[in-house]
Scaffold this motif. Structure first.
Motif, PDB file in Angstrom:
ATOM      1  N   UNK A 190      28.561  27.654  34.759  1.00 20.55           N
ATOM      2  CA  UNK A 190      29.719  28.698  33.645  1.00 20.55           C
ATOM      3  C   UNK A 190      29.277  29.739  33.203  1.00 20.55           C
ATOM      4  N   UNK A 191      27.363  29.140  32.523  1.00 21.10           N
ATOM      5  CA  UNK A 191      27.459  30.176  31.498  1.00 21.10           C
ATOM      6  C   UNK A 191      26.564  31.329  32.380  1.00 21.10           C
ATOM      7  N   UNK A 192      25.689  31.266  33.910  1.00 26.17           N
ATOM      8  CA  UNK A 192      24.832  32.650  34.064  1.00 26.17           C
ATOM      9  C   UNK A 192      26.181  33.778  35.015  1.00 26.17           C
ATOM     10  N   UNK A 193      27.385  33.443  34.872  1.00 24.15           N
ATOM     11  CA  UNK A 193      28.295  34.652  35.720  1.00 24.15           C
ATOM     12  C   UNK A 193      28.000  35.124  34.435  1.00 24.15           C
ATOM     13  N   UNK A 194      29.216  34.490  33.637  1.00 22.21           N
ATOM     14  CA  UNK A 194      28.892  35.061  32.415  1.00 22.21           C
ATOM     15  C   UNK A 194      28.532  36.645  32.105  1.00 22.21           C
ATOM     16  N   UNK A 195      26.808  35.532  31.675  1.00 14.65           N
ATOM     17  CA  UNK A 195      26.055  36.698  31.384  1.00 14.65           C
ATOM     18  C   UNK A 195      25.972  37.403  32.166  1.00 14.65           C
ATOM     19  N   UNK A 196      25.661  37.625  33.659  1.00 14.28           N
ATOM     20  CA  UNK A 196      25.709  38.525  34.510  1.00 14.28           C
ATOM     21  C   UNK A 196      26.375  39.426  34.409  1.00 14.28           C
ATOM     22  N   UNK A 197      27.886  39.074  34.654  1.00 10.06           N
ATOM     23  CA  UNK A 197      28.232  40.443  34.113  1.00 10.06           C
ATOM     24  C   UNK A 197      28.577  41.074  32.185  1.00 10.06           C
ATOM     25  N   UNK A 198      27.975  40.435  31.672  1.00 13.72           N
ATOM     26  CA  UNK A 198      27.963  41.401  30.287  1.00 13.72           C
ATOM     27  C   UNK A 198      26.457  41.808  30.351  1.00 13.72           C
ATOM     28  N   UNK A 199      25.945  41.093  31.295  1.00 11.93           N
ATOM     29  CA  UNK A 199      24.435  42.756  30.702  1.00 11.93           C
ATOM     30  C   UNK A 199      24.363  43.500  32.428  1.00 11.93           C
ATOM     31  N   UNK A 200      25.284  43.188  33.301  1.00 12.78           N
ATOM     32  CA  UNK A 200      25.458  43.910  34.416  1.00 12.78           C
ATOM     33  C   UNK A 200      24.927  45.106  34.363  1.00 12.78           C
ATOM     34  N   UNK A 201      25.124  46.329  33.147  1.00  8.52           N
ATOM     35  CA  UNK A 201      24.918  47.486  33.229  1.00  8.52           C
ATOM     36  C   UNK A 201      23.169  47.127  32.722  1.00  8.52           C
TER      37      UNK A 201
END
Length: 687
Positions: A663-674
Motif C-alpha cells: 500500500x505505502x511503497x507504491x504511493x511513496x514511489x509516485x510522490x518521490x519519483x523526480x
C-alpha cells in the motif's frame, strides 16, 4: 552459472541421491549438537558477575545450587533424604538443620535466627550445591534425580530446576511447532500454486535445507533452545519465496523450451541472479545480530544466516532435481490457481495514493511513540507457565521464606573480622534485605566448636569467604538493581576486589547489556542493509524510501504491545526489529526493481508503479502469508512466552510489512519519483 545449471539438470538424479544421503550426517550432527537452556550463559565472560560465578565453581566447587523445600517431614526422614542426595555424583554438599546442629537437637531448641531462615511451621529448606554449572547436563540430571528420589513433599527450586523444566517443555513442543508451521504453509501454497504436488516438493526441499542447517550447528558446539525453537519455522518462512520463484521461472521457461532440462537450466540461472540479491539482505539482517554483546544474538544470527544460505543452495540444486524427477506427476496434478489477481486492490492503491500517504503520515508518529514506550521484562521465570515444578517451588520459597533473590558475596578471606561485621551491618540496614548468612554470623549464634566442618567448607575457601544475601525484591526489577548497586558500593569500601554474584546481579548486567544491544543491533542492521541496497539498486534515495516503509511496519509491530498493555520478553524487543527488517525488505525490493525496469523502458511514474505492483502483489502476498503461517501457529501454541512472543511478533510483522509494502511503497514511489530518478544511476540517463 550456465555450466553449473546444465550440470545440475544433466545429473539431477545423482544430485537428488547425494542430497538425500547428506541427510544422514545432518541428522547425526543435529543429534550431537548440545542445546543450552540458560540465557545467562550468553553474558560476556569479562564482566564481574561471571568472574564471580567462576570463582564459586573453582574455589568453592559450587557451579550451581538448589534450594529444596521439604514439607511435613520428620527429622529422621530429612536425614535419610539428605544422605541420598549427598550420594549423587554431582552433589558437593548438602546443608540443612541437621548439618547445623546435629539430628539429636529438637527443632524447638534451635536459635530463632536460624529457624526463621530455614524452618517455618513444618516446612524446612535444605541447600544442595553442585560441582557443575547451572545449565550443565550433569546438573540438570542431578536435579531430575532428586525429584525422582523424593516424594510429593519435596520441591526443588533454583535456576537449575527452571532450566530443567525449560528443557523438558521446549523439547515436548518442538515437533508441534514444525507440524503447525508445515500445515499452515502447505495450505497457503496449495491455494497459491497450480499443482497439488508442487507445494509438497517445495516444503520437502525446505525441510532438507532445515536439516542441513540443524546438522551443521555441530560446528558451533551448542545453540540456545530459543534458536532451536524458532530457526526451523523462521527458515521455512523466509526461504519459501526462493523456491516459489524457481518454480515460476521453470513454468515460464517450459513455454519457450520443449526440453525440460534446458528450461530448468534457464530457470536456475534466473533464480540465482534474483535470489542472490534478496537473500543477501536477509543474511545481512541476521548477521547484524552478531553485534550484540549478549552472545545469544550471535547464536541466532549465525544459525539463521547459515539457514538462508543453505536454503538458496538447495533451491538451485535439490529442488530442480526434485521437480525434474517428478515433472510428470506435477503435470498430472495441475489445477486452476485459486489465488485471485487482486486487480481491484492494486487499482485502489494507485488511484488513492495521496490518501494513503496522508494515513501514513498520521499513523507514523503514533506507531513510533508506542515503539519507544513498549515495556519489556527480564525475569526469565515469567516466560514459563506457573504449573511447572520449578516455578511452584520458587513461588513457595518467596511466600514462606521470603527467598526472592539470593545473592552471593565473595570477599577476601584475610579481611579483618570487625570489618566484615561492619560491612554486613550496612548491608542488613538496606531496604529490602531479608537476611544475611555467613560463617561469622553463624558463629555469633552458635559456638564455633559446635559448627560442623561442612559449614566452614561451604562458606570459606583458601582465598575467599562467601556470604549469602537474601533480598525480598524480585529479579530484574528497578528496586533490586538499585539495591545491587548499593551493595556493590558498600563492599568495595572494605575490599576493592570483592564480587557480588548470583542471579540478581547477573540479571542486572543482562538489563544493562540488553539496553545497549537494543540500540546497537538496530543501528548495525539498518546500516548494513542500507549499504547493500545502495549497491543493488544503484540509488541513494530508494534505500531511504524502502527503509522508511519497513521501519514504519516495525514501529507498528513493536508499538502495538504498548497500546494493548502487553509486556514483552526482553530478547523479543532486541531481535525482532532486525529479523523483520532482514526478512521482509525483499518485498520492497521486488516492487522497486520492477518499478526501475519500467521507468527505464520509458513508462511514466504512474504506469511504471502500476505495472510493478501488478507483477509483484501476488508474490508478496504468498511470501508474507507463508512467513505468517510458519510463525503464527507457534506463537499461539507455545507455553514458553519467550518463544511464543517472538513468533507472534514475527507473524504479525510479516503481515504488517506485507500490507505496508503493497500500500505505502507504491504511493511513496509516485510522490518521490523526480527525486528517485535524479538519484538513481540507471534512471538519470532515461529521465
Amino acid at each position: 552459472m550456465k555450466k553449473i545449471s546444465n550440470f545440475i539438470c544433466k545429473y539431477h538424479k545423482i544430485i537428488l541421491a547425494i542430497g538425500l544421503l547428506l541427510l544422514i550426517p545432518s541428522l547425526i550432527g543435529m543429534k550431537q549438537t548440545r542445546i543450552n537452556y540458560d540465557i545467562l550463559v550468553y553474558l560476556p565472560e569479562d564482566i564481574e558477575t561471571i568472574k564471580g560465578e567462576n570463582i564459586l565453581a573453582e574455589d568453592f566447587n559450587m557451579g550451581a545450587f538448589s534450594t529444596i523445600i521439604l514439607e511435613n517431614m520428620e527429622q529422621k526422614e530429612i536425614v535419610e533424604l539428605e544422605n541420598k542426595i549427598r550420594e549423587l555424583n554431582n552433589v558437593e554438599k548438602v546443608l540443612g538443620i541437621t548439618e547445623l546442629v546435629g539430628n539429636g537437637v529438637p527443632i524447638e531448641m534451635l536459635p530463632k535466627d536460624i529457624t526463621e531462615k530455614i524452618y517455618r511451621e513444618g516446612t524446612t529448606v535444605i541447600l544442595a550445591t553442585f560441582a557443575d554449572g547451572i545449565s550443565s547436563d550433569t546438573t540438570m540430571e542431578t536435579v531430575q534425580t532428586i525429584r525422582e528420589i523424593a516424594d510429593d513433599r519435596c520441591k526443588v527450586g533454583g535456576m537449575s530446576s527452571v532450566v530443567l523444566d525449560t528443557r523438558d517443555l521446549s523439547n515436548s513442543e518442538i515437533v508441534i511447532y514444525v507440524l503447525i508451521a508445515v500445515t499452515l504453509c502447505l495450505l497457503i501454497l496449495e491455494i497459491a500454486l497450480d499443482s497439488y504436488i508442487v507445494p509438497i516438493l517445495l516444503l520437502v526441499n525446505i525441510g532438507i535445507a532445515i536439516l542441513y542447517n540443524m546438522g551443521t550447528n555441530i560446528f558451533l558446539g551448542q545453540i540456545s533452545y530459543i534458536t532451536k525453537a524458532i530457526s526451523a519455522v523462521l527458515q521455512l518462512g523466509v526461504t519459501t519465496d526462493f523456491a516459489i520463484f524457481l518454480y515460476h521461472s521453470y513454468k515460464t521457461e517450459k513455454e519457450k523450451n520443449s526440453n525440460n532440462n534446458k528450461a530448468m537450466s534457464e530457470a536456475i540461472c534466473k533464480t540465482f541472479t534474483s535470489v542472490a540479491g534478496s537473500s543477501l539482505t536477509t543474511i545481512a539482517g541476521f548477521l547484524a545480530l552478531c553485534s550484540m554483546n549478549l552472545t545469544l544474538g550471535k547464536d541466532i544470527g549465525i544459525v539463521m544466516a547459515k539457514g538462508v544460505f543453505l536454503g538458496v543452495i538447495t533451491v538451485i540444486t535439490i529442488l530442480p532435481a526434485m521437480i525434474l524427477s517428478f515433472d510428470t506427476l506435477i503435470e498430472k496434478t495441475r489445477h486452476k490457481e485459486i489465488l485471485p489477481k487482486f486487480s481491484r486492490t492494486k487499482n485502489f492503491i494507485i488511484r488513492k495514493y495521496k490518501i494513503i500517504i496522508l494515513i501514513f503520515i498520521i499513523i507514523l508518529p503514533i506507531a513510533f511513540y508506542g515503539y519507544k514506550k513498549t515495556d519489556v521484562y527480564y525475569n526469565l521465570d515469567k516466560s514459563l507457565p506457573d504449573t511447572l515444578d520449578s516455578i511452584g517451588a520458587n513461588t513457595k520459597l518467596q511466600e514462606e521464606f521470603d527467598m526472592v533473590s539470593l545473592e552471593v558475596l565473595l570477599v577476601d578471606k584475610n579481611v579483618d573480622e570487625y570489618k566484615i561485621k561492619e560491612m554486613l551491618k550496612q548491608i542488613e540496614d538496606l531496604d529490602g534485605i531479608e537476611w544475611v548468612m555467613s560463617y561469622s554470623k553463624m558463629s555469633e549464634t552458635m559456638p564455633v566448636e559446635v559448627l560442623p566442618k561442612e559449614i566452614s567448607s561451604i562458606f570459606m575457601s583458601d582465598k575467599y569467604q562467601m556470604i549469602m544475601i537474601n533480598s525480598k525484591y524480585e529479579i530484574a526489577t528497578d528496586e533490586l538493581n538499585e539495591q545491587v548497586e548499593k551493595i556493590n558500593n558498600i563492599i568495595k569500601q572494605y575490599d576493592k576486589n570483592a564480587i557480588l554474584a548470583g542471579e540478581g546481579p547477573l540479571m542486572k548486567d543482562l538489563v544493562e547489556i540488553s539496553d545497549h544491544d537494543f540500540n546497537s543491533v538496530n543501528t548495525v542492521s539498518i546500516a548494513i542493509i542500507f549499504i547493500i541496497m545502495i549497491i543493488v539498486l544503484k540509488s541513494i534515495s530508494l534505500p531511504i524510501v524502502l527503509m522508511l516503509v519497513i521501519e514504519f511496519a516495525i514501529f507498528i509491530n513493536l508499538g502495538i504491545p504498548y497500546y494493548t498493555d502487553t509486556i514483552l520478553p526482553f530478547i523479543a524487543s532486541i531481535v525482532i526489529g532486525t529479523i523483520q527488517l532482514g526478512a521482509t525488505i525483499d518485498y520492497a525490493i521486488l516492487i522497486t526493481t520492477a518499478y526501475i525496469a519500467n521507468r527505464k523502458s520509458g513508462k511514466d511514474k504512474k504506469q511504471a508503479t502500476d505495472e510493478a505492483l501488478e507483477s509483484s502483489i501476488s508474490s508478496i502476498l504468498v511470501s508474507g502469508l507463508c512467513f505468517f503461517g510458519a510463525t503464527f501457529g507457534v506463537g499461539a501454541y507455545s507455553e514458553i512466552e519467550m518463544i511464543g512472543s517472538l513468533c507472534t511478533l514475527m507473524s504479525r510483522g510479516a503481515i504488517i510489512s506485507m500490507v505496508s509494502v503493497i500500500a505505502i511503497l507504491p504511493a511513496l514511489l509516485m510522490i518521490f519519483d523526480k527525486v528517485i530518478c535524479k538519484t538513481t544511476i540507471d534512471l538519470r540517463k532515461e529521465n
